[in-house]
Design a protein around this motif. Structure first.
Motif, PDB file in Angstrom:
ATOM      1  N   ALA A 232      22.600  -8.019  12.170  1.00  0.00           N
ATOM      2  CA  ALA A 232      22.860  -9.164  13.037  1.00  0.00           C
ATOM      3  C   ALA A 232      24.297  -9.090  13.547  1.00  0.00           C
ATOM      4  O   ALA A 232      25.150  -8.444  12.919  1.00  0.00           O
ATOM      5  CB  ALA A 232      22.638 -10.461  12.263  1.00  0.00           C
ATOM      6  N   PRO A 233      24.586  -9.724  14.681  1.00  0.00           N
ATOM      7  CA  PRO A 233      25.953  -9.694  15.223  1.00  0.00           C
ATOM      8  C   PRO A 233      26.974 -10.176  14.209  1.00  0.00           C
ATOM      9  O   PRO A 233      26.806 -11.220  13.581  1.00  0.00           O
ATOM     10  CB  PRO A 233      25.861 -10.642  16.423  1.00  0.00           C
ATOM     11  N   GLY A 234      28.024  -9.387  14.035  1.00  0.00           N
ATOM     12  CA  GLY A 234      29.093  -9.758  13.127  1.00  0.00           C
ATOM     13  C   GLY A 234      28.789  -9.553  11.666  1.00  0.00           C
ATOM     14  O   GLY A 234      29.601  -9.903  10.808  1.00  0.00           O
ATOM     15  N   LYS A 235      27.636  -8.973  11.372  1.00  0.00           N
ATOM     16  CA  LYS A 235      27.253  -8.746   9.976  1.00  0.00           C
ATOM     17  C   LYS A 235      27.003  -7.276   9.726  1.00  0.00           C
ATOM     18  O   LYS A 235      26.771  -6.503  10.650  1.00  0.00           O
ATOM     19  CB  LYS A 235      26.010  -9.559   9.629  1.00  0.00           C
ATOM     20  N   GLU A 236      27.035  -6.915   8.457  1.00  0.00           N
ATOM     21  CA  GLU A 236      26.749  -5.540   8.091  1.00  0.00           C
ATOM     22  C   GLU A 236      25.245  -5.295   8.123  1.00  0.00           C
ATOM     23  O   GLU A 236      24.439  -6.215   7.981  1.00  0.00           O
ATOM     24  CB  GLU A 236      27.310  -5.240   6.705  1.00  0.00           C
ATOM     25  N   ARG A 237      24.901  -4.053   8.295  1.00  0.00           N
ATOM     26  CA  ARG A 237      23.497  -3.675   8.254  1.00  0.00           C
ATOM     27  C   ARG A 237      22.948  -3.941   6.859  1.00  0.00           C
ATOM     28  O   ARG A 237      23.616  -3.654   5.862  1.00  0.00           O
ATOM     29  CB  ARG A 237      23.346  -2.200   8.607  1.00  0.00           C
ATOM     30  N   GLU A 238      21.741  -4.473   6.805  1.00  0.00           N
ATOM     31  CA  GLU A 238      21.149  -4.777   5.514  1.00  0.00           C
ATOM     32  C   GLU A 238      19.748  -4.205   5.407  1.00  0.00           C
ATOM     33  O   GLU A 238      19.026  -4.065   6.388  1.00  0.00           O
ATOM     34  CB  GLU A 238      21.104  -6.297   5.279  1.00  0.00           C
ATOM     35  N   PHE A 239      19.382  -3.914   4.186  1.00  0.00           N
ATOM     36  CA  PHE A 239      18.054  -3.385   3.883  1.00  0.00           C
ATOM     37  C   PHE A 239      17.019  -4.487   4.063  1.00  0.00           C
ATOM     38  O   PHE A 239      17.260  -5.639   3.709  1.00  0.00           O
ATOM     39  CB  PHE A 239      18.041  -2.881   2.439  1.00  0.00           C
ATOM     40  N   VAL A 240      15.869  -4.108   4.612  1.00  0.00           N
ATOM     41  CA  VAL A 240      14.767  -5.055   4.789  1.00  0.00           C
ATOM     42  C   VAL A 240      13.566  -4.663   3.918  1.00  0.00           C
ATOM     43  O   VAL A 240      13.075  -5.462   3.130  1.00  0.00           O
ATOM     44  CB  VAL A 240      14.337  -5.135   6.261  1.00  0.00           C
ATOM     45  N   ALA A 241      13.104  -3.427   4.074  1.00  0.00           N
ATOM     46  CA  ALA A 241      11.908  -3.002   3.345  1.00  0.00           C
ATOM     47  C   ALA A 241      11.836  -1.485   3.325  1.00  0.00           C
ATOM     48  O   ALA A 241      12.429  -0.823   4.178  1.00  0.00           O
ATOM     49  CB  ALA A 241      10.643  -3.577   3.984  1.00  0.00           C
ATOM     50  N   ALA A 242      11.107  -0.958   2.351  1.00  0.00           N
ATOM     51  CA  ALA A 242      10.887   0.486   2.260  1.00  0.00           C
ATOM     52  C   ALA A 242       9.485   0.740   1.744  1.00  0.00           C
ATOM     53  O   ALA A 242       8.906  -0.088   1.035  1.00  0.00           O
ATOM     54  CB  ALA A 242      11.921   1.138   1.348  1.00  0.00           C
ATOM     55  N   ILE A 243       8.968   1.890   2.117  1.00  0.00           N
ATOM     56  CA  ILE A 243       7.657   2.303   1.648  1.00  0.00           C
ATOM     57  C   ILE A 243       7.737   3.776   1.292  1.00  0.00           C
ATOM     58  O   ILE A 243       8.305   4.580   2.029  1.00  0.00           O
ATOM     59  CB  ILE A 243       6.570   2.028   2.702  1.00  0.00           C
ATOM     60  N   TYR A 244       7.180   4.096   0.146  1.00  0.00           N
ATOM     61  CA  TYR A 244       7.296   5.466  -0.328  1.00  0.00           C
ATOM     62  C   TYR A 244       6.265   6.355   0.363  1.00  0.00           C
ATOM     63  O   TYR A 244       5.390   5.894   1.098  1.00  0.00           O
ATOM     64  CB  TYR A 244       7.154   5.506  -1.847  1.00  0.00           C
ATOM     65  N   ARG A 245       6.363   7.632   0.089  1.00  0.00           N
ATOM     66  CA  ARG A 245       5.491   8.603   0.747  1.00  0.00           C
ATOM     67  C   ARG A 245       4.020   8.364   0.447  1.00  0.00           C
ATOM     68  O   ARG A 245       3.160   8.630   1.273  1.00  0.00           O
ATOM     69  CB  ARG A 245       5.889  10.009   0.311  1.00  0.00           C
ATOM     70  N   ASN A 246       3.767   7.847  -0.745  1.00  0.00           N
ATOM     71  CA  ASN A 246       2.373   7.713  -1.165  1.00  0.00           C
ATOM     72  C   ASN A 246       1.682   6.490  -0.584  1.00  0.00           C
ATOM     73  O   ASN A 246       0.537   6.227  -0.900  1.00  0.00           O
ATOM     74  CB  ASN A 246       2.274   7.676  -2.694  1.00  0.00           C
ATOM     75  N   VAL A 247       2.389   5.744   0.250  1.00  0.00           N
ATOM     76  CA  VAL A 247       1.831   4.590   0.961  1.00  0.00           C
ATOM     77  C   VAL A 247       1.641   3.383   0.039  1.00  0.00           C
ATOM     78  O   VAL A 247       1.529   2.263   0.507  1.00  0.00           O
ATOM     79  CB  VAL A 247       0.496   4.928   1.667  1.00  0.00           C
ATOM     80  N   ILE A 248       1.645   3.584  -1.251  1.00  0.00           N
ATOM     81  CA  ILE A 248       1.319   2.507  -2.180  1.00  0.00           C
ATOM     82  C   ILE A 248       2.544   1.687  -2.568  1.00  0.00           C
ATOM     83  O   ILE A 248       2.525   0.461  -2.555  1.00  0.00           O
ATOM     84  CB  ILE A 248       0.648   3.084  -3.439  1.00  0.00           C
ATOM     85  N   TRP A 249       3.613   2.365  -2.898  1.00  0.00           N
ATOM     86  CA  TRP A 249       4.788   1.678  -3.425  1.00  0.00           C
ATOM     87  C   TRP A 249       5.639   1.120  -2.295  1.00  0.00           C
ATOM     88  O   TRP A 249       5.934   1.831  -1.335  1.00  0.00           O
ATOM     89  CB  TRP A 249       5.601   2.652  -4.262  1.00  0.00           C
ATOM     90  N   THR A 250       6.006  -0.137  -2.378  1.00  0.00           N
ATOM     91  CA  THR A 250       6.862  -0.775  -1.386  1.00  0.00           C
ATOM     92  C   THR A 250       7.973  -1.563  -2.074  1.00  0.00           C
ATOM     93  O   THR A 250       7.870  -1.920  -3.252  1.00  0.00           O
ATOM     94  CB  THR A 250       6.070  -1.729  -0.479  1.00  0.00           C
ATOM     95  N   HIS A 251       9.015  -1.836  -1.313  1.00  0.00           N
ATOM     96  CA  HIS A 251      10.170  -2.562  -1.836  1.00  0.00           C
ATOM     97  C   HIS A 251      10.691  -3.458  -0.721  1.00  0.00           C
ATOM     98  O   HIS A 251      10.798  -3.006   0.425  1.00  0.00           O
ATOM     99  CB  HIS A 251      11.243  -1.558  -2.287  1.00  0.00           C
ATOM    100  N   TYR A 252      10.992  -4.712  -1.042  1.00  0.00           N
ATOM    101  CA  TYR A 252      11.430  -5.665  -0.036  1.00  0.00           C
ATOM    102  C   TYR A 252      12.714  -6.360  -0.444  1.00  0.00           C
ATOM    103  O   TYR A 252      12.958  -6.605  -1.642  1.00  0.00           O
ATOM    104  CB  TYR A 252      10.355  -6.743   0.182  1.00  0.00           C
ATOM    105  N   ALA A 253      13.498  -6.701   0.550  1.00  0.00           N
ATOM    106  CA  ALA A 253      14.627  -7.596   0.305  1.00  0.00           C
ATOM    107  C   ALA A 253      14.080  -8.985  -0.031  1.00  0.00           C
ATOM    108  O   ALA A 253      13.038  -9.390   0.497  1.00  0.00           O
ATOM    109  CB  ALA A 253      15.516  -7.673   1.540  1.00  0.00           C
TER     110      ALA A 253
END
Length: 121
Positions: A40-61
């Protein structure tokens, strides 16, 4: 051609939904974990979500958990971010990214060009 090309984004009212897409080319897409970040303007980049290669494992902020869903289609070399119940504080430039080995805080090797998401009534 850039290895990651994004599409989607735009303007939506609070409570609305958007879906972002990120298509990979020139890399072995299924060998990479994929992530979404935002800045966002004036803010640092932040993590939102990730998904691993196997499609199953996910991680969210924590800020998006329960509202955003990351998914991928390895056959189509594409990763998606479905964003529901959008809030004004979700407005930012969103970036997709790819990394071979993912753990929270790890560096990502490839980045998309970014796409603007605006949330306003």
């Amino acid at each position: 051609q850039a290895p990651l090309v994004q599409s989607g984004g735009g303007l939506v009212q609070p409570g609305g939904s958007l879906r972002l897409s990120c298509a990979g080319s020139g890399l072995s897409f299924s060998d990479y974990a994929m992530g979404w970040f935002r800045q966002a303007p004036g803010k640092e980049r932040e993590f939102v979500a990730a998904i691993y290669r196997n499609v199953i494992w996910t991680h969210y902020a924590d800020s998006v958990k329960g509202r955003f869903t990351i998914s991928r289609n390895n056959a189509q070399n594409t990763v998606y971010l479905q964003m529901n119940s959008l809030k004004p504080e979700d407005a930012a430039v969103y970036y997709c990214a790819a990394t071979r080995t993912y753990s929270p805080g790890s560096a990502f090797a490839y980045w998309g060009q970014g796409t603007q998401v605006a949330v306003s009534s």
